[in-house]
Write an enzyme that holds these catalytic residues in place. Structure first.
Site, PDB file in Angstrom:
ATOM      1  N   HIS A   1      41.483  30.970  33.880  1.00 45.33           N
ATOM      2  CA  HIS A   1      42.936  31.052  33.746  1.00 45.33           C
ATOM      3  C   HIS A   1      43.529  29.702  34.107  1.00 45.33           C
ATOM      4  O   HIS A   1      42.981  28.985  34.955  1.00 45.33           O
ATOM      5  CB  HIS A   1      43.502  32.153  34.653  1.00 45.33           C
TER       6      HIS A   1
ATOM      7  N   ASP B   1      43.093  39.820  30.546  1.00 43.38           N
ATOM      8  CA  ASP B   1      42.826  40.031  29.121  1.00 43.38           C
ATOM      9  C   ASP B   1      41.426  40.576  28.865  1.00 43.38           C
ATOM     10  O   ASP B   1      41.165  41.168  27.821  1.00 43.38           O
ATOM     11  CB  ASP B   1      42.998  38.714  28.348  1.00 43.38           C
TER      12      ASP B   1
END
Length: 434
Positions: A311, A369
């Site tokens: 991320h 996700d």
């Protein structure tokens, strides 16, 4: 600016006698921030920060992320506590108003949202202007932007009542817009919202229901939908939120700003990441193929990517990923999916990657996700709707950030600078002499 300057940073320009003393601002938590607004006047230079990864563009009280520790706070409340004890509309109230609502305040807020779930009837014909195979995000960009043409009675951004009613309208109508975008694509009748249902329940009803038969919302799936919305409600100054703020800095109306946020979210590097995870898992195909796939990822000459890991901010396990992993098991269990190949593959991939020195050293941990695509697929959502569902959830964060920006006395129109690397000044050459 709420940050207070207790220390300073002094910059000296080499080869000159110029220096600049920059206030060092401290927020309530997080690293200090150097206020560089005087640097051009003092030294005649700008700063260079592609992607703004080390630049604070605003002062915000809404969301805090500690990427190294894997911490996400909404108005100071840990995401884990809100996910366990709260619901989406309560979180929406919190993001918009700064405090958790008292029971009477929550009832009044829910009424405000429920009162605006309907779309103007003329918007039905607006959908007919799109091709049947239009992507839902294309439809959402157009329809949300068009709301300003239907609700122009509340476009004075400096009027608190107008901002409040616009917030209600967006939070209430975007789920209807998204559900209708799906119905239009598959050729089914639009389902009008039911105000006797909760927020997540109503969305599932509009999305899955048909007039020919009664649709009963499964409470387990409704809770999972509500949870997904909570986890995606806001995430600090990400690309789409920054887009909303940048558009809003011009004085654009909130419907136009949220439409801009939806367009930014559409990018596969932002809102489309969960769809990319499903595609990756499908390409891996089987647990036995994981070692070969990870070898390709490590090979710099190969273009294979480990989607759903790592991320821009988190250098630890995304706290949302842990929450949604459990919800994923709950949903699959409720639907009677005992052995889901995608989930089994995802779990094994996660296990192997988290024990691989290559990925551990690079702090590539699963993000939200990684599991959200699996749970949405199990709940009957086509992959084309994944990003649209993200937009439904994030609308409350966008409108909260927009309202905070409008109320900020230091707010200015966004105007990033650049390093110019093109030709220096040159004279025009007539066509025949080129």
């Amino acid at each position: 600016m709420s940050g207070t300057a207790k220390r300073t940073v002094t910059l000296t320009l080499d080869g000159s006698n110029k220096s600049s003393t920059l206030p060092l601002l401290d927020g309530t938590i997080g690293p200090p921030v150097a206020d560089i607004r005087k640097i051009y006047g003092d030294l005649g230079i700008f700063t260079y920060d592609p992607g703004y990864g080390a630049t604070a563009a605003c002062d915000s009280k809404i969301t805090y992320i500690d990427g190294d520790q894997g911490v996400l706070l909404y108005r100071g409340y840990p995401i884990e506590q809100l996910a366990e004890h709260s619901n989406f509309l309560e979180v929406a109230y919190l993001l918009l108003n700064g405090e958790l609502p008292k029971p009477a305040e929550l009832v009044e807020f829910q009424k405000g949202v429920t009162h605006h779930t309907m779309l103007h009837e003329q918007l039905r014909s607006f959908y007919n202007g799109f091709r049947r195979d239009a992507h839902p995000m294309a439809v959402m960009c157009g329809v949300v932007g068009a709301l300003s043409a239907f609700y122009h009675d509340s476009l004075n951004i400096y009027d608190p009542d107008h901002r409040r009613i616009s917030a209600f309208r967006l939070i209430a109508k975007v789920p209807t817009i998204a559900a209708w975008a799906h119905k239009y694509t598959v050729g089914q009748p639009f389902m009008y919202p039911r105000n006797d249902l909760g927020y997540a329940e109503n969305f599932l009803y509009m999305f899955h229901g048909v007039p020919a038969e009664e649709y009963k919302v499964n409470p387990i799936l409704a809770r999972a939908m509500d949870l997904i919305m909570i986890l995606h409600a806001d995430h600090e100054q990400n690309a789409s939120t920054s887009t909303v703020r940048l558009a809003g800095s011009t004085g654009a109306n909130p419907f136009a700003c949220i439409a801009a946020g939806i367009a930014s979210l559409w990018g596969p590097a932002h809102g489309g990441a969960n769809e990319a995870v499903l595609k990756m898992l499908a390409e891996i195909g089987h647990v036995k193929n994981i070692p070969a796939f990870l070898a390709d990822v490590k090979d710099r000459n190969n273009h294979a990517k480990l989607m759903g890991f790592g991320h821009r901010v988190y250098k630890n396990y995304d706290p949302r990923a842990k929450i949604i992993q459990k919800a994923c098991h709950d949903v699959l269990g409720e639907l009677g999916i005992k052995d889901d190949p995608l989930l089994d593959l995802a779990l094994e991939l996660e296990k192997i990657a988290l024990n691989d020195k290559y990925f551990v050293d690079r702090k590539l941990y699963p993000n939200v996700d990684f599991y959200s695509g699996i749970i949405l697929k199990a709940m009957g959502f086509p992959t084309s709707m994944f990003t649209a569902l993200f937009a439904v959830s994030r609308t409350v964060g966008w409108i909260s950030q927009w309202a905070e920006m409008i109320e900020d006395p230091e707010q200015r129109i966004g105007r990033p600078r650049q390093i110019y690397t093109g030709p220096t000044q040159r004279d025009y050459i007539p066509p025949g002499q080129r």
